[in-house]
Design a protein around this motif. Structure first.
Motif, PDB file in Angstrom:
ATOM      1  N   SER A 105       0.856  -1.190   0.000  1.00  0.00           N
ATOM      2  CA  SER A 105       0.000   0.000   0.000  1.00  0.00           C
ATOM      3  C   SER A 105       0.889   1.235   0.000  1.00  0.00           C
ATOM      4  N   SER A 106       0.257   2.389  -0.184  1.00  0.00           N
ATOM      5  CA  SER A 106       1.020   3.633  -0.093  1.00  0.00           C
ATOM      6  C   SER A 106       0.257   4.551   0.860  1.00  0.00           C
ATOM      7  N   ALA A 107       0.998   5.273   1.674  1.00  0.00           N
ATOM      8  CA  ALA A 107       0.324   6.126   2.661  1.00  0.00           C
ATOM      9  C   ALA A 107       0.321   7.564   2.169  1.00  0.00           C
ATOM     10  N   GLU A 108      -0.603   7.905   1.315  1.00  0.00           N
ATOM     11  CA  GLU A 108      -0.681   9.273   0.800  1.00  0.00           C
ATOM     12  C   GLU A 108      -1.906   9.972   1.392  1.00  0.00           C
ATOM     13  N   ASN A 109      -1.870  11.282   1.386  1.00  0.00           N
ATOM     14  CA  ASN A 109      -2.988  12.088   1.865  1.00  0.00           C
ATOM     15  C   ASN A 109      -4.186  11.914   0.910  1.00  0.00           C
ATOM     16  N   PRO A 110      -5.312  11.350   1.406  1.00  0.00           N
ATOM     17  CA  PRO A 110      -6.430  11.008   0.510  1.00  0.00           C
ATOM     18  C   PRO A 110      -7.002  12.218  -0.237  1.00  0.00           C
ATOM     19  N   ALA A 111      -6.993  13.385   0.404  1.00  0.00           N
ATOM     20  CA  ALA A 111      -7.547  14.571  -0.273  1.00  0.00           C
ATOM     21  C   ALA A 111      -6.681  14.959  -1.467  1.00  0.00           C
ATOM     22  N   LYS A 112      -5.358  14.855  -1.309  1.00  0.00           N
ATOM     23  CA  LYS A 112      -4.447  15.153  -2.415  1.00  0.00           C
ATOM     24  C   LYS A 112      -4.613  14.123  -3.537  1.00  0.00           C
ATOM     25  N   VAL A 113      -4.744  12.854  -3.124  1.00  0.00           N
ATOM     26  CA  VAL A 113      -4.902  11.779  -4.115  1.00  0.00           C
ATOM     27  C   VAL A 113      -6.148  12.040  -4.956  1.00  0.00           C
ATOM     28  N   ASP A 114      -7.213  12.439  -4.283  1.00  0.00           N
ATOM     29  CA  ASP A 114      -8.468  12.668  -4.990  1.00  0.00           C
ATOM     30  C   ASP A 114      -8.342  13.835  -5.973  1.00  0.00           C
ATOM     31  N   LEU A 115      -7.658  14.873  -5.530  1.00  0.00           N
ATOM     32  CA  LEU A 115      -7.435  16.039  -6.390  1.00  0.00           C
ATOM     33  C   LEU A 115      -6.604  15.633  -7.616  1.00  0.00           C
ATOM     34  N   GLY A 116      -5.555  14.864  -7.367  1.00  0.00           N
ATOM     35  CA  GLY A 116      -4.693  14.402  -8.462  1.00  0.00           C
ATOM     36  C   GLY A 116      -5.464  13.523  -9.440  1.00  0.00           C
ATOM     37  N   TRP A 117      -6.334  12.712  -8.889  1.00  0.00           N
ATOM     38  CA  TRP A 117      -7.154  11.827  -9.728  1.00  0.00           C
ATOM     39  C   TRP A 117      -8.076  12.655 -10.643  1.00  0.00           C
ATOM     40  N   GLN A 118      -8.651  13.721 -10.061  1.00  0.00           N
ATOM     41  CA  GLN A 118      -9.480  14.626 -10.888  1.00  0.00           C
ATOM     42  C   GLN A 118      -8.664  15.276 -11.996  1.00  0.00           C
ATOM     43  N   LEU A 119      -7.484  15.795 -11.616  1.00  0.00           N
ATOM     44  CA  LEU A 119      -6.654  16.500 -12.605  1.00  0.00           C
ATOM     45  C   LEU A 119      -6.185  15.556 -13.710  1.00  0.00           C
ATOM     46  N   PHE A 120      -5.922  14.323 -13.328  1.00  0.00           N
ATOM     47  CA  PHE A 120      -5.449  13.319 -14.288  1.00  0.00           C
ATOM     48  C   PHE A 120      -6.448  13.166 -15.445  1.00  0.00           C
ATOM     49  N   GLN A 121      -7.722  13.432 -15.134  1.00  0.00           N
ATOM     50  CA  GLN A 121      -8.759  13.259 -16.162  1.00  0.00           C
ATOM     51  C   GLN A 121      -9.268  14.584 -16.706  1.00  0.00           C
ATOM     52  N   ASP A 122      -8.618  15.681 -16.316  1.00  0.00           N
ATOM     53  CA  ASP A 122      -9.131  17.006 -16.653  1.00  0.00           C
ATOM     54  C   ASP A 122      -8.583  17.476 -18.001  1.00  0.00           C
ATOM     55  N   LYS A 123      -9.480  17.642 -18.959  1.00  0.00           N
ATOM     56  CA  LYS A 123      -9.030  18.007 -20.308  1.00  0.00           C
ATOM     57  C   LYS A 123      -8.566  19.454 -20.405  1.00  0.00           C
ATOM     58  N   ARG A 124      -8.851  20.242 -19.351  1.00  0.00           N
ATOM     59  CA  ARG A 124      -8.352  21.621 -19.368  1.00  0.00           C
ATOM     60  C   ARG A 124      -6.826  21.654 -19.285  1.00  0.00           C
ATOM     61  N   LEU A 125      -6.227  20.511 -18.959  1.00  0.00           N
ATOM     62  CA  LEU A 125      -4.764  20.471 -18.908  1.00  0.00           C
ATOM     63  C   LEU A 125      -4.150  20.654 -20.297  1.00  0.00           C
ATOM     64  N   SER A 126      -4.910  20.377 -21.349  1.00  0.00           N
ATOM     65  CA  SER A 126      -4.369  20.557 -22.701  1.00  0.00           C
ATOM     66  C   SER A 126      -4.845  21.888 -23.275  1.00  0.00           C
ATOM     67  N   ALA A 127      -4.019  22.463 -24.129  1.00  0.00           N
ATOM     68  CA  ALA A 127      -4.375  23.755 -24.729  1.00  0.00           C
ATOM     69  C   ALA A 127      -5.691  23.647 -25.494  1.00  0.00           C
ATOM     70  N   SER A 128      -5.887  22.541 -26.187  1.00  0.00           N
ATOM     71  CA  SER A 128      -7.079  22.379 -27.019  1.00  0.00           C
ATOM     72  C   SER A 128      -8.323  22.070 -26.193  1.00  0.00           C
ATOM     73  N   GLY A 129      -8.139  21.661 -24.921  1.00  0.00           N
ATOM     74  CA  GLY A 129      -9.270  21.230 -24.098  1.00  0.00           C
ATOM     75  C   GLY A 129      -9.813  19.871 -24.530  1.00  0.00           C
ATOM     76  N   GLN A 130      -9.032  19.156 -25.323  1.00  0.00           N
ATOM     77  CA  GLN A 130      -9.507  17.876 -25.866  1.00  0.00           C
ATOM     78  C   GLN A 130      -8.830  16.663 -25.218  1.00  0.00           C
ATOM     79  N   VAL A 131      -7.702  16.889 -24.576  1.00  0.00           N
ATOM     80  CA  VAL A 131      -6.879  15.751 -24.147  1.00  0.00           C
ATOM     81  C   VAL A 131      -6.524  15.858 -22.668  1.00  0.00           C
ATOM     82  N   SER A 132      -6.638  14.756 -21.950  1.00  0.00           N
ATOM     83  CA  SER A 132      -6.163  14.709 -20.560  1.00  0.00           C
ATOM     84  C   SER A 132      -5.128  13.594 -20.456  1.00  0.00           C
ATOM     85  N   CYS A 133      -4.510  13.481 -19.286  1.00  0.00           N
ATOM     86  CA  CYS A 133      -3.557  12.375 -19.085  1.00  0.00           C
ATOM     87  C   CYS A 133      -4.257  11.051 -19.406  1.00  0.00           C
TER      88      CYS A 133
END
Ligand code: HEC
Ligand code: HEC
Length: 331
Positions: free
Chosen positions: A39-67
């Motif tokens: 297991s890994s002992a990470e802060n669950p709130a940070k993990v959840d935020l990272g999980w959201q960002l991982f799927q957030d298409k606003r990360l790309s200039a075109s708004g079309q692509v996420s991780c």
């Protein structure tokens, strides 16, 4: 004389006892492959935020692509096709590896051009082929989202900035561990966890010498090696040479580094649909046969390939929790 012998016995006994006294896991078999952490002992709130960002298409200039467009949450953190479609165009000639267990690689990317996951995220945001964004524009866009801004402010003193965005994604990535594979359970002493075939396959994996490159916690990911140590794979491949085939050479300009890659992890090899950096092969058995030929100078018999395949299947562990969550429909 008698006293010396006693001292030797005493020292030996201490050496044997030390691991159990120091709290290390005493039951782990002494093998060149190590089990993944449970297991890994990470802060669950940070993990959840990272999980959201991982799927957030606003990360790309075109708004079309996420991780997760390329490292798919519904496909083991990797790509289902030979190559991913990036922000601008198709990815020419380089396969998208899984993000699961990537923290255990000594470097990131096929050519190892960055070391840490944080550097990897920073590079990806601005890479023209991937997210093609720039940080200023990205932070401006994300800060317009009041809910997101508030989430960041609750967790990070500095609120939403480049460091906290990178940190959240990396924290999420640190939870991506495929623990509990049959092979790891066997390493931890569970005798019946491994089938006879997988055990024979592992013995062959060691005796042929695959283990000299694919080893450690990630069964790879801890050294560089040339693709074609025992023969020129690229001449035989029958396809034009691309920049991405040059591997480490693109960073160092040293002739010796041509076609040298980070040895990939084999933890998910059994689930790949395409193999090698160039996705040139679409069957695991063929990939094993090619490794025998070009890395070891051996023609592996069919029956050995089947056994090695059984061993590679035993390396598949549990999917990290994020991979069973429903995918967020991103804006
Ligand atoms: C357009 C597709 C695409 C997108 C979007 C993308 N990646 Fe990747 N990723 C790749 C490819 C292709 C590689 C391998 C490239 C190389 O080695 O040169 C890679 C490599 C990686 C690696 C290194 C893995 C290893 O074993 O070396 C990590 C970690 C990673 N990506 C995480 C991310 C994260 C986090 C994001 C979002 C911030 C992201 N990627 C966005 C396609 C993508
Ligand atoms: C000299 C080092 C070396 C040896 C020995 C070696 N490999 Fe590899 N292996 C590599 C490298 C480097 C790559 C990446 C090559 C590429 O992508 O072009 C690789 C790639 C692979 C892949 C594809 C993984 C993926 O994600 O696409 C498999 C499967 C594999 N090896 C299995 C084996 C097996 C089985 C053996 C023994 C028969 C073996 N390897 C021996 C270095 C080695």
């Amino acid at each position: 004389m008698c006293r010396d012998a006693l001292i030797v016995v005493f020292c030996l006994a201490t050496l044997l006892l030390l691991p159990s006294l120091s709290g290390a896991e005493p039951k782990i078999r002494d093998e060149p492959i190590r089990p993944l952490p449970l297991s890994s002992a990470e802060n669950p709130a940070k993990v959840d935020l990272g999980w959201q960002l991982f799927q957030d298409k606003r990360l790309s200039a075109s708004g079309q692509v996420s991780c997760s467009s390329c490292h798919r949450l519904d496909y083991y953190g990797m790509e289902r096709e030979a190559f991913s479609i990036g922000a601008n165009e198709q990815f020419e000639g380089i396969k998208t590896p899984t993000v699961i267990n990537s923290q255990f690689n000594f470097r990131q990317f096929w050519d190892g051009r960055v070391v840490t996951l944080a550097e990897q995220v920073e590079a990806t945001i601005e890479n023209q082929l991937e997210l093609n964004n720039n940080w200023q524009q990205l932070l401006f866009r994300l800060r317009q989202d009041g809910v997101l801004r508030q989430q960041f402010e609750q967790i990070y003193e500095q609120g939403l900035d480049k460091n906290s965005v990178v940190d959240a994604i990396v924290t999420f990535e640190r939870t991506l561990i495929s623990s509990n594979s049959a092979f790891d359970r066997w390493l931890r002493g569970e005798e019946s966890a491994l089938s006879k075939k997988a055990l024979q396959g592992y013995a062959l994996f060691k005796s042929y010498g695959c283990i000299s490159c694919h080893q450690g916690q990630n069964v790879g990911g801890n050294m560089f090696a040339r693709m074609g140590a025992m023969g020129n794979y690229f001449i035989d491949r029958n396809d034009d040479m691309k920049r991405s085939d040059l591997g480490l050479f693109t960073l160092t300009d040293h002739e010796d580094d041509k076609h040298v890659f980070k040895v990939p992890s084999l933890r998910f090899a059994a689930l790949n649909r395409y193999f090698f950096h160039d996705a040139s092969v679409d069957s695991l058995q063929e990939a094993i046969q090619i490794m025998g030929k070009y890395q070891l100078g051996r023609k592996l018999p069919e029956k050995d390939i089947v056994l090695i395949e059984a061993f590679l299947k035993s390396l598949l562990g549990d999917l990290p929790p994020a991979f069973s969550k429903p995918t967020v429909v991103s804006q």
